[in-house]
Design an enzyme around this catalytic site. Sequence first.
Site, PDB file in Angstrom:
ATOM      1  CB  CYS A 133     -33.197  10.778  -5.439  1.00 33.01           C
ATOM      2  SG  CYS A 133     -34.389   9.585  -6.081  1.00 33.01           S
TER       3      CYS A 133
ATOM      4  CE  LYS B 148       9.871  19.790  -3.890  1.00 32.72           C
ATOM      5  NZ  LYS B 148       8.862  18.732  -3.670  1.00 32.72           N
TER       6      LYS B 148
ATOM      7  CE  LYS C 130       5.626  22.397  -2.764  1.00 32.07           C
ATOM      8  NZ  LYS C 130       5.583  20.938  -2.920  1.00 32.07           N
TER       9      LYS C 130
END
Length: 682
Positions: free
Chosen positions: A433, A121, A317
């Site tokens: 800082c 895919k 998937k």
Amino acid sequence: MKQYIFKKKMQKKQSRSDGASVQRIAELTATLNRYRHEYYNLAKPSVSDAVYDRLFDELAALEQKTGIVLSNSPTQTVGYTPVSALRKVRHTIPLLSMDKTKQADDLVSMLAVAHALLMLKLDGLTVKLCYENGKLVEASTRGDGEVGEDVTHNIPAFCNVPLKIPHKGKLTITGEGLIHTDDFEQMKDTEDKEIKNARNLAAGSIRLLDPSVCEDRHIYFYAFNVIEGMDTLGGNTDSRGWLLEDLESLGFEVCPFVRMSKGASQTEAESKIQHLRSIANIEKLPIDGIVLRYDSISYSKTLGRTGHHYKDGIAFKFEDDMLETVFRSIEWTPSRSGEIAPVALFDPMEIDGCTVSRASLHNLSFIKELELHPGCRILVSKRNMIIPHIEENLDRGRYAPSLIPKRCPCCGKPTRIYARSGGKGGQVATLHCDNPDCGNQTLRKFVHFAGKKAMDISGISEAVLDKFISNGFLTTYQDLYHLDRYRNQIIHMDGFGVKSYEKLQKSIDVNRKTTFARYLVAMDIPMIGRTASRALDNYFGGNLDAFEKAAISGFDFTTLPDFGATLSGNIHDWFQIPENLELWRTLRGEFDFEKRKDVSIMENKKNPFGGCTIVATGKLEHFTRDSINSKIISLGATAGSSVTRKTSYLICGEKPGSKLTKARELGIPVLTEQEFLSMISA
């Protein structure tokens, strides 16, 4: 050109008389293009003209013999013709999506019914190619499945699409336009920082109006389906696998696939999936899963479709893999805002074929929640197969405060912990800082100022800025526009010369023509990005003096849609600092500001969106997040970021989330992307 799969499959078809010729065409095209790059772009030819000419003549003869001409063939002098807009293309046969699963059992269930193909895919943009009598006549995107966009003008800029093929009649195929992962890694630093993955860059490139830009993105096409013309290809026209292999003989590269027999077990399927993933790794193909589709076309047709997908296949998937390694330390890097970003360093590990040894730790709260300490075992994933992320600490029980530096790693000044409100009522702690002269902060500020979203000075990289700052050429932004003071020093620096200096100077001079919005973004006022700057540009009519007066006099910016109290306070606070006000006023003298042009669509009485506040949510097919906001602003509307009672419309794409719920609760009209496009084109 990526040839591994192409070669492997072509080797299986040596019985076909043109198989070797097709392979040789691809090899010669890639070789000659490399030689051309060496000759014209690098001025370092590696072969003689005689060798080049001999190979060129061989390629031309093979193209004449086979009828196959690739889009990037050096025998072609294809002119790139930009278009003004993408024409809509209606698909006579819908290009629907596929049903999805994350369960291997679903694959096995389908395999129990019939023979099938397992195919990568690919993660790009689906493109349809139409040929008539051997010539490419049209290319279009999938769009919503029913209507796509014409991208024919960009196909000559692809690396491997045949413009001519030895085929009579009509042939229509679909495939994926993509950027290989190694190409993406090389080019991502030069692209817009909002583009996070190869898929987004490929999709955007294919839909560009100017093919010359698309050409630089190395777009490849991999065919995965034959829609029309199957009966003219020969062979077993009822087999998807056979048809795909037949496409290779016409000069196409095909998405890697394997055949699966009816009744195959889960073990067999998982083995084949791992095999395909290894191919993707070798070929540097961006993937996000595996597709299973029945091999028999006639059987597929009997299964029908829904409004969303065909029923003859399914997309599997991948879950994000989590692998164990050992955490070692944290690298701290000051940003231009002063916040010091933490990055975890751990023992190198391989995920999806890539070596990973670093991952962002986001903030101090995230570090503390994980209870990190040197030597602990951690689980790391690549979310969506892209971004490394620490998911868990397997050795919880103690936290090492010593990981947090008491002094800035860049300038050595004391650090400060700052806490702000986070989600769900909690607080998020970050390290800062406060030294405004910190070297890293200075560099980051210049990088932002010169970047694409701000002044967009091409040809001046972070490395160049670092050199100029170190040599004392740059202390203020104005210095960028007076580098001629240091011409002699610059042309003798490593990597520079007269030509490179003149090229940079020309880029800077061109950059002197700018806009209200770019200038405002370049000032780096907290939370003022492109969307907010455009909203202010619209409200103040591009008048910098009017905006300055409002900022100094305490104008309530919360009266603008989506401008909250924090953002309004940021503007006021920034202009209260004398150095910032001086910068704002003096730097303006370096630029020629473009005068605002009235947008005709804003004056069109038929425009339904003038004066409205429009919010977009979810994944849109035709727009990026920034481009949809630009479109909204061009309509004379305000691009909102959150849904409130002042919101006029919500444009809703895929996976919209909470904004859709909020809009429904408030009774705000919801538009699909197609409805929005139809309303502005009416």
